[in-house]
Write a protein that holds these residues in place. Structure first.
Motif, PDB file in Angstrom:
ATOM      1  N   ARG A  92      21.106  55.832 -33.452  1.00  0.00           N
ATOM      2  CA  ARG A  92      19.682  56.434 -33.304  1.00  0.00           C
ATOM      3  C   ARG A  92      18.637  55.831 -34.193  1.00  0.00           C
ATOM      4  O   ARG A  92      17.506  55.897 -33.616  1.00  0.00           O
ATOM      5  CB  ARG A  92      19.948  57.878 -33.245  1.00  0.00           C
ATOM      6  N   SER A  93      19.123  55.653 -35.304  1.00  0.00           N
ATOM      7  CA  SER A  93      18.218  55.425 -36.351  1.00  0.00           C
ATOM      8  C   SER A  93      17.561  54.191 -36.213  1.00  0.00           C
ATOM      9  O   SER A  93      16.397  53.929 -36.359  1.00  0.00           O
ATOM     10  CB  SER A  93      18.630  55.271 -37.924  1.00  0.00           C
ATOM     11  N   ALA A  94      18.294  53.034 -35.582  1.00  0.00           N
ATOM     12  CA  ALA A  94      17.734  51.967 -35.300  1.00  0.00           C
ATOM     13  C   ALA A  94      16.941  51.759 -34.193  1.00  0.00           C
ATOM     14  O   ALA A  94      15.883  51.275 -33.871  1.00  0.00           O
ATOM     15  CB  ALA A  94      19.048  50.782 -34.911  1.00  0.00           C
ATOM     16  N   ILE A  95      17.395  52.722 -32.897  1.00  0.00           N
ATOM     17  CA  ILE A  95      16.297  52.996 -32.018  1.00  0.00           C
ATOM     18  C   ILE A  95      14.866  53.335 -32.459  1.00  0.00           C
ATOM     19  O   ILE A  95      14.131  52.698 -32.079  1.00  0.00           O
ATOM     20  CB  ILE A  95      17.320  53.788 -30.938  1.00  0.00           C
TER      21      ILE A  95
ATOM     22  N   VAL B 219      24.940  39.423 -36.246  1.00  0.00           N
ATOM     23  CA  VAL B 219      24.899  38.110 -35.284  1.00  0.00           C
ATOM     24  C   VAL B 219      23.647  37.354 -35.214  1.00  0.00           C
ATOM     25  O   VAL B 219      23.036  36.766 -34.503  1.00  0.00           O
ATOM     26  CB  VAL B 219      25.021  38.665 -34.054  1.00  0.00           C
ATOM     27  N   SER B 220      22.992  37.481 -36.402  1.00  0.00           N
ATOM     28  CA  SER B 220      21.451  36.912 -36.681  1.00  0.00           C
ATOM     29  C   SER B 220      21.638  35.497 -36.316  1.00  0.00           C
ATOM     30  O   SER B 220      20.503  34.968 -35.634  1.00  0.00           O
ATOM     31  CB  SER B 220      20.860  37.098 -38.152  1.00  0.00           C
ATOM     32  N   PRO B 221      22.418  34.535 -36.617  1.00  0.00           N
ATOM     33  CA  PRO B 221      22.444  33.166 -36.281  1.00  0.00           C
ATOM     34  C   PRO B 221      22.372  32.852 -34.726  1.00  0.00           C
ATOM     35  O   PRO B 221      22.401  31.908 -34.472  1.00  0.00           O
ATOM     36  CB  PRO B 221      23.769  32.398 -36.941  1.00  0.00           C
TER      37      PRO B 221
ATOM     38  N   GLN C 281      13.737  39.730 -33.132  1.00  0.00           N
ATOM     39  CA  GLN C 281      14.771  39.295 -34.193  1.00  0.00           C
ATOM     40  C   GLN C 281      15.355  40.480 -34.768  1.00  0.00           C
ATOM     41  O   GLN C 281      16.691  40.446 -35.101  1.00  0.00           O
ATOM     42  CB  GLN C 281      13.982  38.552 -35.359  1.00  0.00           C
ATOM     43  N   ARG C 282      14.624  41.612 -35.047  1.00  0.00           N
ATOM     44  CA  ARG C 282      15.308  42.787 -35.517  1.00  0.00           C
ATOM     45  C   ARG C 282      16.461  43.496 -34.719  1.00  0.00           C
ATOM     46  O   ARG C 282      17.248  43.899 -34.941  1.00  0.00           O
ATOM     47  CB  ARG C 282      14.382  43.726 -35.977  1.00  0.00           C
TER      48      ARG C 282
END
Length: 275
Positions: free
Chosen positions: A173-176, A212-214, A244-245
């Protein structure tokens, strides 16, 4: 470990593989872990050519399914997935659609029938790690096919006892909240959608956050491969910084753990690797 390390991800429709699991599928494939994608329906209730919606004149279910499965093959190629298994069920459509009542709709298939097909795939591939949606279909989504996917995966996991670790996809929820604030700040058209306070997964239930940023660009290529559904994928219209985020980490709620893995982990195969 006496069997090949294997990740099995179970999704409802072509294109579902990208957002919540595209990164882990690409990452673990690159690490030499065998990856298996199970797609339960053929996506008949997606948009047809020209954006024709299901139920509108000119919508051809069979043609839509053919197109979406071709897009799935392209997406899989971008992510590098080793094996794709299609259960071949009919897309039920969104909750409340008339198509929910179709006798062949996936949501109307007896759970034990579909779970039996999935259990046979688990017996074949012997995955140590299995991933699917939670009981709401993924963070409160509620799509009948997502809920049914959850049901059959839980049933197959329980009946076979094969997976050492079993996960639900999670949207903290915090990321959303942060993502939607960023999109509003960047003037992204959300089509009037505003997430409620209880939308997504409570942060305290999230056990695993995978970097999984790469693989963000590969996830985006996979998502763009589903061109016929592009109108419905608002994340593709986000600014690059927001993409990207949003795409650089994937979160999960661990439900089964038969190995020595930490309570909060950064690797779904923690406790399963040699050494």
């Amino acid at each position: 470990m006496d069997r090949q390390l294997t990740l099995m991800v179970v999704h409802a429709h072509p294109d579902d593989e990208c957002l919540s699991t595209g990164g882990i599928l690409a990452r673990y494939t690159d690490e030499g872990i065998r990856t298996v994608l199970v797609t339960c329906t053929n996506g008949e209730q997606g948009d047809d050519q020209g954006g024709v919606k299901p139920g509108e004149p000119g919508h051809d279910d069979a043609a839509v399914a053919e197109r979406r499965l071709a897009e799935l093959r392209e997406s899989v190629a971008h992510l590098g997935i080793d094996h794709v298994e299609l259960l071949g069920y009919r897309d039920s459509g969104m909750d409340g659609w008339e198509t929910n009542a179709h006798p062949d709709a996936f949501a109307n298939v007896p759970v034990e029938t579909a779970a039996g097909k999935l259990a046979a795939l688990m017996e074949h591939y012997r995955p140590q790690v299995v991933v699917t949606y939670d009981e709401t279909g993924g963070g409160g989504y509620g799509h009948p096919d997502h809920v049914q996917t959850h049901r059959i995966t839980v049933a197959a996991t329980e009946s076979t006892g094969i997976p050492d670790k079993f996960y639900y996809t999670a949207m903290p929820r915090s990321a959303i909240k942060q993502m939607f604030e960023m999109m509003r700040d960047n003037g992204v058209d959300l089509g009037g959608f505003e997430p409620s306070d209880d939308f997504g997964t409570p942060d305290e239930r999230v056990t695993s956050i995978i970097d999984v940023s790469p693989f963000v660009e590969r996830k985006l290529k996979a998502l763009r491969a589903h061109e016929s559904q592009g109108e419905n994928i608002f994340l593709l219209r986000m600014p690059e910084e927001a993409q990207q985020r949003a795409f650089s980490h994937e979160a999960f709620e661990r439900k089964i753990n038969k190995v020595n893995a930490p309570g909060h982990e950064e690797d779904l195969f923690a406790g399963l690797r040699d050494g």
